[in-house]
Scaffold this motif. Sequence first.
Motif, short mmCIF file in Angstrom:
data_model
loop_
_atom_site.label_atom_id
_atom_site.label_comp_id
_atom_site.label_asym_id
_atom_site.label_seq_id
_atom_site.Cartn_x
_atom_site.Cartn_y
_atom_site.Cartn_z
N ASP A 190 -1.63 46.95 0.49
CA ASP A 190 -2.30 45.81 1.11
C ASP A 190 -1.33 44.64 1.14
O ASP A 190 -0.15 44.80 0.82
N GLU A 191 -1.86 43.47 1.51
CA GLU A 191 -1.00 42.29 1.67
C GLU A 191 -1.32 41.25 0.61
O GLU A 191 -2.43 41.21 0.06
N LEU A 192 -0.36 40.39 0.32
CA LEU A 192 -0.45 39.43 -0.77
C LEU A 192 -1.71 38.56 -0.74
O LEU A 192 -2.32 38.34 -1.80
N PRO A 193 -2.15 38.05 0.42
CA PRO A 193 -3.35 37.19 0.40
C PRO A 193 -4.61 37.90 -0.10
O PRO A 193 -5.61 37.24 -0.39
N GLN A 194 -4.56 39.22 -0.19
CA GLN A 194 -5.74 39.97 -0.61
C GLN A 194 -5.81 40.21 -2.12
O GLN A 194 -6.76 40.84 -2.60
N VAL A 195 -4.84 39.71 -2.87
CA VAL A 195 -4.75 40.04 -4.30
C VAL A 195 -6.03 39.71 -5.05
O VAL A 195 -6.57 40.54 -5.80
N LEU A 196 -6.56 38.51 -4.86
CA LEU A 196 -7.74 38.11 -5.62
C LEU A 196 -8.95 38.96 -5.24
O LEU A 196 -9.73 39.37 -6.11
N TRP A 197 -9.09 39.26 -3.95
CA TRP A 197 -10.20 40.10 -3.51
C TRP A 197 -10.08 41.50 -4.13
O TRP A 197 -11.09 42.10 -4.53
N ILE A 198 -8.86 42.02 -4.20
CA ILE A 198 -8.65 43.34 -4.78
C ILE A 198 -9.00 43.33 -6.26
O ILE A 198 -9.70 44.22 -6.77
N LEU A 199 -8.52 42.32 -7.00
CA LEU A 199 -8.82 42.22 -8.42
C LEU A 199 -10.32 42.16 -8.65
O LEU A 199 -10.85 42.82 -9.57
N ALA A 200 -11.02 41.36 -7.84
CA ALA A 200 -12.46 41.23 -8.00
C ALA A 200 -13.16 42.57 -7.78
O ALA A 200 -14.08 42.94 -8.52
N ARG A 201 -12.70 43.32 -6.80
CA ARG A 201 -13.33 44.62 -6.54
C ARG A 201 -13.02 45.61 -7.65
O ARG A 201 -13.89 46.36 -8.09
N ALA A 209 -12.50 44.95 -10.70
CA ALA A 209 -13.27 44.56 -11.88
C ALA A 209 -14.77 44.75 -11.66
O ALA A 209 -15.57 44.52 -12.58
N GLY A 210 -15.17 45.17 -10.45
CA GLY A 210 -16.58 45.41 -10.16
C GLY A 210 -17.40 44.15 -10.03
O GLY A 210 -18.60 44.15 -10.34
N LEU A 211 -16.80 43.06 -9.55
CA LEU A 211 -17.50 41.78 -9.49
C LEU A 211 -18.71 41.84 -8.55
O LEU A 211 -18.62 42.31 -7.42
N ARG A 212 -19.84 41.35 -9.05
CA ARG A 212 -21.07 41.27 -8.28
C ARG A 212 -21.68 39.88 -8.44
O ARG A 212 -21.27 39.11 -9.30
N ARG A 213 -22.66 39.60 -7.61
CA ARG A 213 -23.39 38.34 -7.76
C ARG A 213 -24.24 38.42 -9.03
O ARG A 213 -25.06 39.32 -9.18
N ARG A 214 -24.03 37.49 -9.92
CA ARG A 214 -24.80 37.43 -11.15
C ARG A 214 -25.10 35.97 -11.46
O ARG A 214 -24.22 35.10 -11.32
N GLU A 248 -24.05 47.02 -18.98
CA GLU A 248 -23.80 48.09 -18.00
C GLU A 248 -22.34 48.54 -18.00
O GLU A 248 -22.06 49.71 -17.73
N SER A 249 -21.42 47.62 -18.26
CA SER A 249 -20.00 47.99 -18.27
C SER A 249 -19.19 46.86 -18.89
O SER A 249 -19.67 45.73 -19.01
N THR A 250 -17.97 47.19 -19.28
CA THR A 250 -17.03 46.18 -19.77
C THR A 250 -15.76 46.28 -18.94
O THR A 250 -15.45 47.33 -18.37
N ALA A 251 -15.03 45.19 -18.87
CA ALA A 251 -13.76 45.18 -18.15
C ALA A 251 -12.77 44.29 -18.89
O ALA A 251 -13.14 43.23 -19.39
#
Length: 275
Positions: A108-119, A121-126, A190-193
Amino acid sequence: MARLDVVRRRVALSEDELETLRLLHNGEPAPEEARAALVASGVVDEDGAVHPLVVDLVRTVTDPMIQAAVESAGPQGPTLAVLAVREETVWYTDPWPQGDEEAVYCQDELPQVLWILARLAGLRRREVPKIATPFTVPLRAVDAVVQTMGLTDDTWEPARVVATAQLERFFGEVAEADRSMLLATLSFLESTARVSLVWGPDPATDSRGLALWDCGPGGYWVREQPAEPLHAEDVTPDTLATFRPVSGGEVWQLLAGLLPSSGDLRSVLARVGAS
């Protein structure tokens, strides 16, 4: 066997295959059997030239500017995902069971790094539950409980039942308010990261990390103290851990805060250049 998907910019490799490719790319001798297998998979041609997409992967993974690891545990068992950045390119793997030989690397490309990390880590709305408050418990005890829950894909729920049923035995000396909040979080866990980023040779200044619990309707909880990155030698029998409830939006901000700034990267370059 190694697999190459040029259209989707994906490469499936084992650690041994990655090492063989590194040797071939550097012009070093590689085991003939391993080389032949890579030729058969189309990753290397008959003349020993590595496919350009794979060259980019090898260069990025073996000599990254930034590297990250996301270690997760939950009912699915322990998993690991890795991410590497070099210049404008990002290569990462989806979480795969720890111990599996093969991983699928995606470009992928550099601007996507944060989005990739969030995915990863399983980030959801909480949202933070109204009754949620920070709590402090012995680190070794709570880590032992959570690690037991995540050892395999069939120990999570039984271990959680035992931990919550025998909380008094495990945490009898903990203040009642802290023990009650721990019980509530473990009941919903439910999970740990554990997310770790490294961008230089000095762990004290060139790395950051985040330890996170996802408790579903019980919200996210981040371990504030002791902060990540945490090493085994930093933990004593008296070490206490403080967990704070956070929203999904704040987790996004915490993940963004892990990324090195341009100043962080310039500092590394200056130190490496001076050495």
